[in-house]
Design a protein around this motif. Sequence first.
Motif, mmCIF file in Angstrom:
data_model
loop_
_atom_site.group_PDB
_atom_site.id
_atom_site.type_symbol
_atom_site.label_atom_id
_atom_site.label_comp_id
_atom_site.label_asym_id
_atom_site.label_seq_id
_atom_site.Cartn_x
_atom_site.Cartn_y
_atom_site.Cartn_z
ATOM 1 N N GLN A 9 10.468 -0.877 -1.097
ATOM 2 C CA GLN A 9 9.149 -0.621 -0.505
ATOM 3 C C GLN A 9 9.263 0.365 0.659
ATOM 4 N N TRP A 69 -1.523 2.194 5.153
ATOM 5 C CA TRP A 69 -0.774 2.823 4.064
ATOM 6 C C TRP A 69 -1.458 4.111 3.610
ATOM 7 N N ASN A 115 8.347 2.317 6.051
ATOM 8 C CA ASN A 115 8.471 1.097 5.273
ATOM 9 C C ASN A 115 7.067 0.566 4.978
ATOM 10 N N THR A 116 6.766 0.347 3.700
ATOM 11 C CA THR A 116 5.406 -0.036 3.304
ATOM 12 C C THR A 116 5.264 -1.518 2.984
ATOM 13 N N GLU A 117 6.300 -2.302 3.269
ATOM 14 C CA GLU A 117 6.307 -3.689 2.805
ATOM 15 C C GLU A 117 5.168 -4.521 3.377
ATOM 16 N N ASN A 118 4.920 -4.423 4.666
ATOM 17 C CA ASN A 118 3.933 -5.316 5.284
ATOM 18 C C ASN A 118 2.772 -4.587 5.943
#
Length: 344
Positions: A97, A23, A14-17
Amino acid sequence: MSLNLNYKPNFFVNTENIPEDEWLEWRRKGIGGSDVAAALGLSPYRTMLELYYDKIGVVPVEAGEDKSITFQIGHLLEDVVAQIFAKKTGLSVYRDQTMYQHPLYPFMLADVDRFIHMPDGTTAILECKTAHYDTQYLWANDAVPRHYEMQVRHYMSVMNIDVAYIACLFSNSEKDFVWRKIERDLDEEENTIMLLQDFWTRYVCNRVEPPLNEKPDMVLDVLRRFYGPADTSAPSVSLASSFVPVLEQLLVMKAEKSDLDSRVRKLDAQIKSAYAPIAELMGPSCRATCVDRGVTYNVSFNAQCREGISKDKLSALKAQHPDIYDEFIETTEWRTFKLTKSQN
């Protein structure tokens, strides 16, 4: 190789936060959509060697052109591009995301900009781009820049999705906006997967540098940034005898270039001698015409100006105002390749 289409993509991260550096670390674990053209030696911006160094974590000694601001602007405008696309097409766009992984080819990753709820209940991909106004010609006649197309096809492969759209905004007006539909091509996809697998296994997994096949200026720029500035105190490098054919070829090509340069200089002098009487007749005028037997010859002799500082004034500036000199003067290094041959 025959593609198995009965699969769903794996959840990778999950790349949201997550922060950008983390990343980037996740991206190094495989080949993403924006890596495809470089991995195949077809990127107009990045070489295979540069991508290879990135994947194994080698950091350049010298920073290249700062693309971070351009990247950030493009990232911030993704939502604007998505909104314009939704407005113009009436399609429902949403964001996920998540970085996904191909279940059959784990080195293939996808970090998709947006997804689309299609009216028939299926899902499509939306890739959002921004580009300079002057690059609109690359999209003429329903075309898509090849490196962007390869990126989208990679996402379709990882996600097992048959339809994708790519949209691009060229200015702050939605009038300067295009979008293209791309349908899955399984034959091309199969070939691309084989090539990407070869790059990943042969070079990245085995820690073997890929060949330098791209445009020479791109290659030399990458070498400069990763090896750093010239070091006159470094010891001489002994080349293997296998380089002899290359060195001999270089000597021949440099001799041919020297001859051509000499001919160009002579032709330049002859051309100037030929038009000097015409320039004398024109005086300060920038245009002239000559008509003979129905044929008109149009002559232009326009002035061209270039701003610069002479060496004497530059030296004076450095001596009298060193603070101003240091603030505005940039030093750029380039290296000149010379080759001579001697008998022992």
